[in-house]
Design a protein around this motif. Structure first.
Motif, PDB file in Angstrom:
ATOM      1  N   HIS A 262       5.646  -9.149  -1.334  1.00 37.09           N
ATOM      2  CA  HIS A 262       4.333  -8.517  -1.491  1.00 37.09           C
ATOM      3  C   HIS A 262       4.404  -7.065  -1.039  1.00 37.09           C
ATOM      4  N   TYR A 267      -2.074  -5.403  -2.047  1.00 38.97           N
ATOM      5  CA  TYR A 267      -2.265  -6.586  -1.201  1.00 38.97           C
ATOM      6  C   TYR A 267      -3.417  -6.346  -0.226  1.00 38.97           C
ATOM      7  N   TYR A 270      -6.843  -6.306  -2.113  1.00 38.67           N
ATOM      8  CA  TYR A 270      -7.274  -7.609  -2.638  1.00 38.67           C
ATOM      9  C   TYR A 270      -7.626  -8.601  -1.524  1.00 38.67           C
ATOM     10  N   THR A 271      -6.816  -8.646  -0.468  1.00 41.57           N
ATOM     11  CA  THR A 271      -7.125  -9.623   0.588  1.00 41.57           C
ATOM     12  C   THR A 271      -8.416  -9.228   1.317  1.00 41.57           C
ATOM     13  N   SER A 300      -2.897 -13.821   4.777  1.00 43.91           N
ATOM     14  CA  SER A 300      -3.986 -13.128   4.080  1.00 43.91           C
ATOM     15  C   SER A 300      -5.340 -13.352   4.731  1.00 43.91           C
ATOM     16  N   GLY A 405      -0.985 -14.002  -3.469  1.00 44.25           N
ATOM     17  CA  GLY A 405      -1.331 -13.158  -2.321  1.00 44.25           C
ATOM     18  C   GLY A 405      -2.741 -13.373  -1.800  1.00 44.25           C
ATOM     19  N   SER A 459      -2.894  -8.118  -5.760  1.00 45.74           N
ATOM     20  CA  SER A 459      -2.020  -8.738  -4.752  1.00 45.74           C
ATOM     21  C   SER A 459      -0.999  -9.705  -5.344  1.00 45.74           C
TER      22      SER A 459
END
Ligand code: WTA
Length: 635
Positions: A262, A267, A270-271, A300, A405, A459
């Motif tokens: 990742h 990432y 998106y998380t 995450s 992710g 992600s």
């Protein structure tokens, strides 16, 4: 309207439509709204699923820990970032504020540097659920080292495979760990695992259980004295959006685990975005995800997503059954948990126990409940809804994967009406589709097929560490120009998705992904074993349990079957870990095979689940007679 926070159903549909029609505009707006970038991107997205190559926010510069820590120092520096609840309920919980966490991470990062760790180096983290785990993850990210957390329930062999695959320079562990009433000798496992790991230069050891352990001179260092000496200032390494953030290993259909890579910018965006929306986190909430940081859920949704939102995130060291089956609910009451996120297997295990364990506690602080990791059955869903949520808390059944992710399909609480066993609708930016066996897209509703995603999201894992070809073959070759998830799903009459389970050789046991191949490889190492095949069968707590069919070598020697079963399970424990042990082992004279030599797992699955009414046409098998023999002695 803010793209960042969805508050009602109409808004969800508006945001979703926009995210699909103008994905780049959409994600650019999200990225601009909430994050600290040292430099903005030159291009939002570049992608080609045929190569496959996916790049988000190219040209942007950032450090994810500035977003998880520094960003909050002035606004909520004294707010609890990590709330640590120890294994032993009599040990005091720790409230680590954002300021304190920032300091801990900076010190740890300086220790890493002092031991020669630089940007791009791989660091394996093999720790129990203690604050040092989260701190070491963030410390790596602070200096641009690539962390790879290995779940501390994995065996020494599993650990060394991962260390060698990513050529790690350092391992971070502890003197041991607590698990309910037991202690586990983690350092001993590390020493054994590292016997054949030439790339590891140093091992940092956190103190947790205060036992006497051996420290290898020149290699092993106690963490605390190094931290005591370290400066609390550590400028973040400025990373490119596409620089690697971490590797996390997941099972595949061959013996070698897949190191999913990742990267940083996408990432983070998106998380953070999905955490905010799926859990509807508000400033004073106390959020608790019961996963281990050794899995993607912990990465995450214990560490990065919550901290990027300035949340209070609980880390629980123990197990749901210690000191008794009321522990989860005790913690909910004690810390006034508002969002509770767990796995169906835990719910099923707790639902078997007396309801007094639940009713003793005040659970009215709860607002949102979540599940992840495997399909949740109707009964468990209702138990959760009735007894834990008091029918007032929406249940977010979140579907996603190590590879994705972040959560891709899930209700947005208070917006999307929930439906038992359904993950419901795709989150903004996610374009799911169902494919038939001939590679054609299945349109319309009330249909079932293989779940694919048509368009990249920020992600998605960018590659498998050291094996891009395998990444391409596993995820982008089954269907043209689509990411294939390996899951089957159905879409109901209103377009809600329900995940039906894996369609490949991965079996989910208690929410853990297990590939059949590495388990079979371990069994086949037994000198008495000629060949084996593993399948899953339904289990009321674990979701699936493992059933092994084993062919013994013909030596004429008589062997005790129960002993053999024990030895086989011991081999699996040594190679992978106790989570992969077989529930049932049947010794068979042969395995049903196609004429090309492929084991017909479909038939073995049916026998294991005692569903032999419709085995299909077995006459095309190489050895149809063996099916009868296996059925006769099925366990
Ligand atoms: C399964 C865990 C049904 C699925 C985050 C997926 C689920 C695999 C759900 C990934 C869910 C995860 N409903 N099945 N809500 N969530 N799965 O990589 O088969 O450990 O492909 O990631 O778990 O497991 P992993």
């Amino acid at each position: 309207m803010s793209n960042y926070h969805i508050k009602h159903l109409e808004e969800y549909f508006q945001v979703y439509r926009k995210s699909v029609r103008y994905p780049e505009v959409f994600w650019e707006e999200v990225a601009e709204e909430h994050f600290l970038w040292r430099k903005k991107w030159d291009k939002v997205l570049e992608w080609d699923f045929t190569k496959p190559e996916i790049k988000w926010f190219q040209g942007a510069k950032l450090n994810i820990t500035e977003n998880c820590l520094d960003k909050h120092l002035y606004v909520r520096g004294d707010k609890t970032a990590i709330l640590f609840e120890p294994n032993n309920p009599n040990e005091e919980a720790q409230h680590i504020t954002y300021k304190q966490l920032h300091e801990k991470v900076c010190k740890f990062a300086n220790v890493l540097k002092s031991k020669g760790i630089q940007k791009g180096d791989r660091v394996i983290i093999y720790l129990p659920m203690i604050p040092e785990l989260a701190v070491s993850v963030l410390a790596c990210a602070r200096i641009g080292a690539i962390h790879s957390v290995v779940f501390a329930g994995f065996s020494s062999t599993a650990l060394s495979t991962r260390v060698n695959d990513c050529q790690a320079k350092m391992v971070i562990t502890s003197d041991g760990s607590y698990r309910g009433a037991k202690t586990i000798d983690l350092k001993g496992i590390v020493d054994e695992g590292l016997e054949d790991c030439p790339t590891v230069e140093n091992v940092l050891v956190a103190k947790r259980i205060n036992t006497n352990i051996e420290m290898k001179s020149g290699r092993d260092y106690w963490l605390q004295p190094l931290l005591d000496e370290a400066s609390a200032e550590c400028n973040p390494e400025i990373m490119d959006a596409e620089d690697p953030l971490f590797i996390l290993y997941t099972s595949g259909s061959t013996g070698r685990p897949k190191g999913m890579l990742h990267t940083t910018g996408g990432y983070m965006v998106y998380t953070a975005y999905t955490f905010k929306n799926v859990f509807q986190y508000k400033e004073n909430d106390i959020y608790w995800c019961t996963a281990d940081i050794g899995w993607i859920t912990g990465h995450s949704y214990i560490v990065y997503g919550p901290l990027a939102n300035g949340a209070t995130t609980v880390m629980f060291e123990g197990v749901p059954s210690y000191p008794d089956y009321g522990r989860f609910w005790d913690i909910v009451e004690k810390h006034k948990i508002t969002q509770f996120y767990t796995a169906p297997t835990a719910i099923r295990a707790l639902a078997k126990e007396n309801l007094d364990f639940v009713n003793k506690y005040e659970l009215s602080s709860l607002r949102v409940l979540g599940t992840v990791g495997e399909p949740i059955n109707e009964e468990a869903w209702h138990w959760y809804n009735d007894n834990i949520g008091d029918k007032k808390c929406p249940i977010v059944d979140t579907w996603w994967q190590t590879e994705t992710g972040g959560i891709l399909i899930s209700p947005v609480p208070f917006s999307t009406p929930t439906k038992p066993t359904y993950a419901t609708l795709p989150l903004p930016g996610i374009q799911p589709t169902l494919m038939d066996e001939n590679g054609k897209e299945i349109k319309g509703n009330s249909v079932e097929g293989r779940l694919c995603i048509k368009f990249p999201w920020p992600s998605i894992a960018r590659t498998i560490w050291g094996d891009h070809e395998r990444y391409k073959n596993t995820y982008f070759s089954a269907f043209d120009n689509k990411y294939f998830t390996g899951d089957g799903a159905l879409r109901d009459e209103v377009g809600y998705y329900r995940i039906t389970g894996r369609v490949d050789d991965v079996i989910i046991v208690s929410g853990h992904n297990l590939g059949t191949a590495p388990i079979e490889d371990s069994i086949n190492e037994h000198p008495a074993v000629a060949e084996s095949a593993i399948v899953g069968f339904p289990h009321d707590v674990k979701g699936n349990a493992l059933y092994g069919y084993v062919i013994l070598k013909e030596t004429g020697e008589v062997r005790d079957r129960d002993n053999l079963r024990k030895e086989i399970n011991q081999l699996i424990t040594d190679h992978i870990g106790p989570i992969a042990k077989l529930n049932k082992i049947q010794f068979v004279p042969g395995l049903p095979k196609t004429r090309s030599g492929k084991i017909m797992r479909r038939i073995l699955r049916k026998i294991a689940s005692k569903d032999t009414s419709n085995l299909g046409d077995t006459s095309t098998l190489l050895n149809p007679e063996v099916v009868e023999l296996i059925m006769k002695e099925a366990l």
